[in-house]
Motif scaffolding. Structure first.
Motif: not given
Length: 126
Positions: A83-101, A103-107
């Motif tokens: 859970p710590a990796v998901r909460q403190h690494a994956l989730k923030p990285l996912g939030e970063d990605a949604t800001k810069i990617l 729609d085509q790249t996300k798909t």
């Protein structure tokens, strides 16, 4: 610590990661990936150390923090079970990605990483 000892730290970290018994379960964590992430994180630590800045202040640097999060994801043998990796690494990285990617790249990424999802949940937009 001597300068030579200080300079050897990133090499030792890379060796430890690549020499880990868990490395066999991380085929995507290649030597090039480890080198890139460790070097990027080390540059931030080195800059802070020579500037006399406390290391905790360094962590507020977005680039260094992102590099450490990526490293945490790559070295974790099972992020779905930590859970710590998901909460403190994956989730923030996912939030970063949604800001810069786009729609085509996300798909494309969703298609590429479908096999990695252990919870079977649909990705956004599915």
């Amino acid at each position: 610590m001597t300068r030579r000892g200080f300079d050897s730290i990133p090499h030792k970290v890379k060796d430890m990661i690549l020499g880990s018994p868990l490395q066999a379960d991380r085929p995507h964590v290649t030597e090039a990936v480890v080198a890139l992430i460790v070097d990027k994180a080390w540059q931030g630590f080195q800059a802070a150390a020579f500037a006399g800045a406390p290391l905790l202040d360094l962590i507020s640097n977005e680039e260094a923090l992102r590099a450490l999060r990526i490293l945490a994801v790559f070295i974790c043998p099972a992020p779905a079970q930590h859970p710590a990796v998901r909460q403190h690494a994956l989730k923030p990285l996912g939030e970063d990605a949604t800001k810069i990617l786009t729609d085509q790249t996300k798909t494309r990424l969703a298609d590429l990483f479908t096999d990695w999802r252990s919870d079977g949940a649909a990705l956004p937009g599915e």
